[in-house]
Design an enzyme around this catalytic site. Sequence first.
Site, PDB file in Angstrom:
ATOM      1  N   ASP A 210      15.192  45.231   4.173  1.00  0.00           N
ATOM      2  CA  ASP A 210      15.909  44.749   5.362  1.00  0.00           C
ATOM      3  C   ASP A 210      15.734  43.249   5.574  1.00  0.00           C
ATOM      4  O   ASP A 210      16.360  42.677   6.456  1.00  0.00           O
ATOM      5  CB  ASP A 210      15.420  45.512   6.602  1.00  0.00           C
ATOM      6  CG  ASP A 210      16.345  45.328   7.799  1.00  0.00           C
ATOM      7  OD1 ASP A 210      17.565  45.202   7.599  1.00  0.00           O
ATOM      8  OD2 ASP A 210      15.847  45.307   8.940  1.00  0.00           O
ATOM      9  N   SER A 234      21.075  44.327  12.569  1.00  0.00           N
ATOM     10  CA  SER A 234      21.563  45.199  11.507  1.00  0.00           C
ATOM     11  C   SER A 234      22.385  46.323  12.133  1.00  0.00           C
ATOM     12  O   SER A 234      21.974  46.914  13.131  1.00  0.00           O
ATOM     13  CB  SER A 234      20.393  45.802  10.723  1.00  0.00           C
ATOM     14  OG  SER A 234      19.585  44.791  10.166  1.00  0.00           O
ATOM     15  N   GLN A 284      24.410  46.294   3.324  1.00  0.00           N
ATOM     16  CA  GLN A 284      24.148  46.236   4.764  1.00  0.00           C
ATOM     17  C   GLN A 284      25.253  45.461   5.465  1.00  0.00           C
ATOM     18  O   GLN A 284      25.732  44.441   4.967  1.00  0.00           O
ATOM     19  CB  GLN A 284      22.806  45.565   5.055  1.00  0.00           C
ATOM     20  CG  GLN A 284      22.407  45.598   6.521  1.00  0.00           C
ATOM     21  CD  GLN A 284      21.066  44.927   6.772  1.00  0.00           C
ATOM     22  OE1 GLN A 284      21.002  43.736   7.018  1.00  0.00           O
ATOM     23  NE2 GLN A 284      19.988  45.702   6.697  1.00  0.00           N
TER      24      GLN A 284
END
Length: 296
Positions: A210, A234, A284
């Site tokens: 991440d 996110s 993502q």
Amino acid sequence: MSDTPSRVLQDLVDLLDLENIEVNLFRGESRDLGGKSVFGGQVLGQALVAATRTVDEGVAHSLHAYFLRPGAMDAPIVYEVDRVRDGRSFAARRVQAIQHGRPICSVIASFQQPEEGASHQAAMPEVPSPESLAPQSELRRKWMDDAGPLPERLQWALTRPLALEFRPVNPWNGLDPDAREPQQQIWFKAAGPLPAEPVLHRCMLAYASDYNLLTTALLPHRMSFLQPDMVVASIDHALWFHRTPRVDDWLLYDMDSPAASGARGLTFGRIFSRDGDLVASVAQENLMRRIDGKRE
């Protein structure tokens, strides 16, 4: 005693060791990394731990997550696992990360029993070795000196020891961003040795995956998540494991963002071992919203 990278790494390992409070129910704590809410990678890693503990055979090969609400750092997170399917080769688990009775993240993870099959992979890009590059921690201290006085919390967030060490190939200064192509390569590894437990390394990689994806989508626009008029988060995250990683050895995160629109940026990532094996692939989408005339 003040924190050191090795102490922070051990704290992360402990953070991933969830408390089993009932059948299919687990509880985890959070840590403040300097943002406004719980770090998404922490939730991904803990959710994968919870799912893995309900699977008798097989290893995680993919997870798909939606971040639904910001997580509070001062409250525990309960992980509720739904045993969706147990097949001969594959198993699936749905995990709800819950705070104050509401889901903050929803994850589906798939597990596969090991088997042989056809194999191919993309080539690893040619980049300098991690030993030849400056640690991000050193770069940040220099950038902070150049920037002059900064808010106390921002100083703490930029200088606190991390469980991971990063060495960017082409460093980008988030305190004074320039415009560049939406792609970057960053070497990373755990800030110390880890037990040789494959499950731990998969969950650590989920945590690490991440980092830096959002930054990649911001690069062409001279925008930084450190700017007070930016709201970033996110939105969703997908991760595919191709091989068992070793997160306490150097891994190269190769990232590029093919598109941004509607205050959202999409980034793809490929994670290679230093020997050139493609360990994992990532995708993502992030919120990257600028609030005109407003300071937060």
